[in-house]
Design a protein around this motif. Structure first.
Motif, PDB file in Angstrom:
ATOM      1  N   ILE A 168      22.226 -21.183  10.366  1.00 25.62           N
ATOM      2  CA  ILE A 168      22.834 -20.025  10.309  1.00 25.62           C
ATOM      3  C   ILE A 168      24.227 -20.433  10.653  1.00 25.62           C
ATOM      4  O   ILE A 168      25.422 -19.881   9.877  1.00 25.62           O
ATOM      5  CB  ILE A 168      22.354 -18.887  10.945  1.00 25.62           C
ATOM      6  N   HIS A 169      24.516 -21.010  11.751  1.00 21.59           N
ATOM      7  CA  HIS A 169      25.866 -21.443  12.223  1.00 21.59           C
ATOM      8  C   HIS A 169      26.610 -22.501  11.498  1.00 21.59           C
ATOM      9  O   HIS A 169      27.710 -22.708  11.505  1.00 21.59           O
ATOM     10  CB  HIS A 169      25.778 -21.700  13.703  1.00 21.59           C
ATOM     11  N   PHE A 170      25.720 -23.334  10.739  1.00 22.35           N
ATOM     12  CA  PHE A 170      26.378 -24.233   9.790  1.00 22.35           C
ATOM     13  C   PHE A 170      27.289 -23.520   8.673  1.00 22.35           C
ATOM     14  O   PHE A 170      27.996 -23.936   8.138  1.00 22.35           O
ATOM     15  CB  PHE A 170      25.216 -24.919   8.965  1.00 22.35           C
ATOM     16  N   LEU A 171      26.682 -22.480   8.289  1.00 26.63           N
ATOM     17  CA  LEU A 171      27.322 -21.440   7.121  1.00 26.63           C
ATOM     18  C   LEU A 171      28.477 -20.670   7.604  1.00 26.63           C
ATOM     19  O   LEU A 171      28.466 -20.369   9.004  1.00 26.63           O
ATOM     20  CB  LEU A 171      26.401 -20.600   6.448  1.00 26.63           C
ATOM     21  N   PRO A 172      29.337 -20.248   6.948  1.00 31.02           N
ATOM     22  CA  PRO A 172      30.500 -19.507   7.535  1.00 31.02           C
ATOM     23  C   PRO A 172      29.683 -18.151   7.745  1.00 31.02           C
ATOM     24  O   PRO A 172      28.892 -17.811   7.405  1.00 31.02           O
ATOM     25  CB  PRO A 172      31.358 -19.124   6.055  1.00 31.02           C
ATOM     26  N   SER A 173      30.354 -17.474   8.630  1.00 30.61           N
ATOM     27  CA  SER A 173      30.010 -16.169   9.408  1.00 30.61           C
ATOM     28  C   SER A 173      29.910 -14.938   8.242  1.00 30.61           C
ATOM     29  O   SER A 173      30.956 -14.992   7.412  1.00 30.61           O
ATOM     30  CB  SER A 173      30.709 -15.727  10.454  1.00 30.61           C
ATOM     31  N   TYR A 174      28.716 -14.358   7.850  1.00 28.55           N
ATOM     32  CA  TYR A 174      28.701 -13.329   7.097  1.00 28.55           C
ATOM     33  C   TYR A 174      29.892 -12.087   7.605  1.00 28.55           C
ATOM     34  O   TYR A 174      30.016 -11.818   8.830  1.00 28.55           O
ATOM     35  CB  TYR A 174      27.290 -12.615   7.197  1.00 28.55           C
ATOM     36  N   PRO A 175      30.461 -11.559   6.516  1.00 33.20           N
ATOM     37  CA  PRO A 175      30.024 -11.702   5.278  1.00 33.20           C
ATOM     38  C   PRO A 175      30.878 -12.768   4.379  1.00 33.20           C
ATOM     39  O   PRO A 175      30.886 -12.511   3.014  1.00 33.20           O
ATOM     40  CB  PRO A 175      30.639 -10.325   4.631  1.00 33.20           C
TER      41      PRO A 175
END
Length: 214
Positions: free
Chosen positions: A59-66
């Motif tokens: 989850i932290h590998f991806l940009p923070s939602y949204p």
């Protein structure tokens, strides 16, 4: 010229060399099997990390939602499914990885967009969604594509539509109870209307007109 005796001697010599090589090959194969068995029994430290921690790292590998990463390519959730079998299973069963979906025709082409988005809707389960779509090349199946995503609009929290033809906008109309923001970049005639029914959290609408010829 060779004599029969010399040929028989040569054959015997060749048989001896072949036997030696066959024994050597057999020994190497046995050694290889032992090494493979040790490798198969070895537990890589990263594979002993609990599933919940790996999912959190993903989850932290991806940009923070949204913020929306691209669905395919580097820095995408799909990349996480290509590492190993265990990580693929974890990625596919972590809904937060699939709640922000970005499909840009200028980057992704030659793939079944409808199938990709349908998979993301399934993988994200019941989480609110951020959808970011671009029709820069105006694909002929735009209407069918929109019709395939509309059943999930009750989960839309952020919606970003780029170059969506005005003639197709009505397909999206309907209840959007979680919608917070709608961004729409297109050629907008002054009489354009868009109805967001049952959108109590709807706070921001950004309609960006394009100059003619753009």
């Amino acid at each position: 010229m060779s004599s029969p005796a010399a040929d028989r001697a040569r054959v015997a010599d060749l048989d001896a060399q072949i036997s030696f090589l066959e024994r050597s090959l057999s020994e190497l194969q046995s050694e290889k099997q032992l090494v493979l068995e040790r490798l198969y029994s070895y537990k890589y430290p990263v594979l002993t990390v609990p599933t919940e921690i790996i999912a959190e790292i993903f989850i932290h590998f991806l940009p923070s939602y949204p913020v929306c990463p691209l669905l395919l390519g580097p820095d995408s959730p799909t990349l996480l499914t290509h590492i190993c079998r265990k990580w693929r299973e974890i990625a596919l069963t972590t809904p937060a990885l699939w709640r922000a979906i970005s499909l840009l025709d200028s980057v992704i082409h030659g793939v079944d967009h409808d199938k990709l988005v349908d998979m993301c809707h399934t993988r994200s389960r019941c989480l609110p969604l951020h959808l970011h779509f671009s029709w820069i090349f105006a694909p002929a199946h735009t209407a069918e594509f929109l019709a395939s995503v509309v059943p999930h609009r009750v989960r839309w929290e952020y919606l970003n539509l780029r170059y969506l033809p005005v003639s197709h906008l009505h397909i999206l109309e309907g209840p959007m109870p979680l919608l917070r923001r709608l961004d729409w970049l297109s050629h907008l005639p002054t009489a354009t209307k868009f109805a967001c029914h049952e959108a109590p959290t709807y706070a921001q609408l950004f309609l960006t007109p394009l100059p003619l010829g753009a």
